[in-house]
Design a protein around this motif. Sequence first.
Motif, mmCIF file in Angstrom:
data_model
loop_
_atom_site.group_PDB
_atom_site.id
_atom_site.type_symbol
_atom_site.label_atom_id
_atom_site.label_comp_id
_atom_site.label_asym_id
_atom_site.label_seq_id
_atom_site.Cartn_x
_atom_site.Cartn_y
_atom_site.Cartn_z
ATOM 1 N N ALA A 153 60.688 78.490 82.490
ATOM 2 C CA ALA A 153 62.263 77.925 82.258
ATOM 3 C C ALA A 153 62.225 76.140 81.463
ATOM 4 O O ALA A 153 61.830 75.680 82.390
ATOM 5 N N ILE A 154 62.353 76.208 80.158
ATOM 6 C CA ILE A 154 62.946 75.669 79.245
ATOM 7 C C ILE A 154 63.948 75.619 78.749
ATOM 8 O O ILE A 154 63.951 76.389 78.074
ATOM 9 N N ALA A 155 64.617 74.508 78.597
ATOM 10 C CA ALA A 155 65.970 74.148 78.070
ATOM 11 C C ALA A 155 66.794 73.086 77.272
ATOM 12 O O ALA A 155 66.238 72.259 77.883
ATOM 13 N N GLY A 156 67.075 72.856 76.800
ATOM 14 C CA GLY A 156 67.903 72.151 75.882
ATOM 15 C C GLY A 156 69.224 71.887 75.759
ATOM 16 O O GLY A 156 69.776 72.567 75.976
ATOM 17 N N VAL A 157 69.755 70.187 75.650
ATOM 18 C CA VAL A 157 70.743 70.036 75.738
ATOM 19 C C VAL A 157 71.009 69.296 75.018
ATOM 20 O O VAL A 157 70.598 68.184 74.706
ATOM 21 N N GLY A 158 72.340 68.765 74.422
ATOM 22 C CA GLY A 158 72.076 67.623 73.107
ATOM 23 C C GLY A 158 73.762 67.798 71.985
ATOM 24 O O GLY A 158 75.058 68.386 72.328
ATOM 25 N N GLY A 159 74.192 66.699 71.941
ATOM 26 C CA GLY A 159 75.034 66.268 71.337
ATOM 27 C C GLY A 159 76.725 66.197 72.426
ATOM 28 O O GLY A 159 75.966 66.143 72.930
ATOM 29 N N ASP A 160 77.674 65.727 71.597
ATOM 30 C CA ASP A 160 78.647 65.584 72.268
ATOM 31 C C ASP A 160 79.914 66.225 73.029
ATOM 32 O O ASP A 160 79.441 67.867 72.029
ATOM 33 N N PRO A 161 80.476 66.679 73.586
ATOM 34 C CA PRO A 161 81.658 67.490 73.011
ATOM 35 C C PRO A 161 81.926 67.784 71.955
ATOM 36 O O PRO A 161 82.818 69.358 72.886
ATOM 37 N N ASP A 162 82.819 67.373 71.726
ATOM 38 C CA ASP A 162 82.821 67.049 70.313
ATOM 39 C C ASP A 162 82.292 68.064 69.463
ATOM 40 O O ASP A 162 82.672 67.723 68.255
ATOM 41 N N GLY A 163 80.830 68.166 70.005
ATOM 42 C CA GLY A 163 79.712 68.118 68.831
ATOM 43 C C GLY A 163 79.264 67.498 67.673
ATOM 44 O O GLY A 163 78.416 67.578 66.879
ATOM 45 N N GLY A 164 79.577 65.905 68.108
ATOM 46 C CA GLY A 164 79.174 65.071 66.891
ATOM 47 C C GLY A 164 77.624 64.234 67.951
ATOM 48 O O GLY A 164 77.306 65.353 68.502
ATOM 49 N N ILE A 165 77.069 63.382 67.628
ATOM 50 C CA ILE A 165 75.934 62.990 68.520
ATOM 51 C C ILE A 165 76.678 62.209 69.562
ATOM 52 O O ILE A 165 77.324 61.252 69.364
ATOM 53 N N GLY A 166 75.709 62.506 70.052
ATOM 54 C CA GLY A 166 75.781 61.642 71.697
ATOM 55 C C GLY A 166 75.251 62.869 72.784
ATOM 56 O O GLY A 166 74.935 63.515 72.735
ATOM 57 N N THR A 167 75.759 62.364 74.209
ATOM 58 C CA THR A 167 75.207 63.425 74.829
ATOM 59 C C THR A 167 76.251 62.907 76.415
ATOM 60 O O THR A 167 77.246 61.850 76.314
ATOM 61 N N SER A 168 76.323 64.408 77.621
ATOM 62 C CA SER A 168 77.413 64.424 78.297
ATOM 63 C C SER A 168 76.760 64.800 79.278
ATOM 64 O O SER A 168 75.809 65.962 79.713
#
Length: 125
Positions: A29-44
């Motif tokens: 099981a491998i997954a990825g997550v990225g970007g800020d809540p508005d779809g920009g660059i960042g993490t949440s």
Amino acid sequence: MVGVLVVSHSRRAAEGIVEVAAEMAGDVAIAGVGGDPDGGIGTSAPAIGEALDAIDDDPVVVLVDLGSAVMNAEIAIESYDGEAVIADAPVLEGAVNCAVEAGSPKATIESVREAAEAAGDVAKL
């Protein structure tokens, strides 16, 4: 089995790293997550927490790309009901090593984290 989560400041980068690592992952099981809540660059932290919860396997080794991803991953792990650790590893090479090791029937969270971190010692030239 041990799951793998890739956290990046870019959703597309996370998806690409998962795509490469998944070629080696087998049934991992491998997954990825990225970007800020508005779809920009960042993490949440909440998005990382949701991704941890969505991975079918527990424990989970988390790979991160930059400093604030570490902070948000740590926050998410504190709220996670399972076991998760952050690997101090290059994100792409570490994810590939994680995927390979996690596919082993003898894999443990420690062995998968160690495999990821070993990628930091591999020369490319």
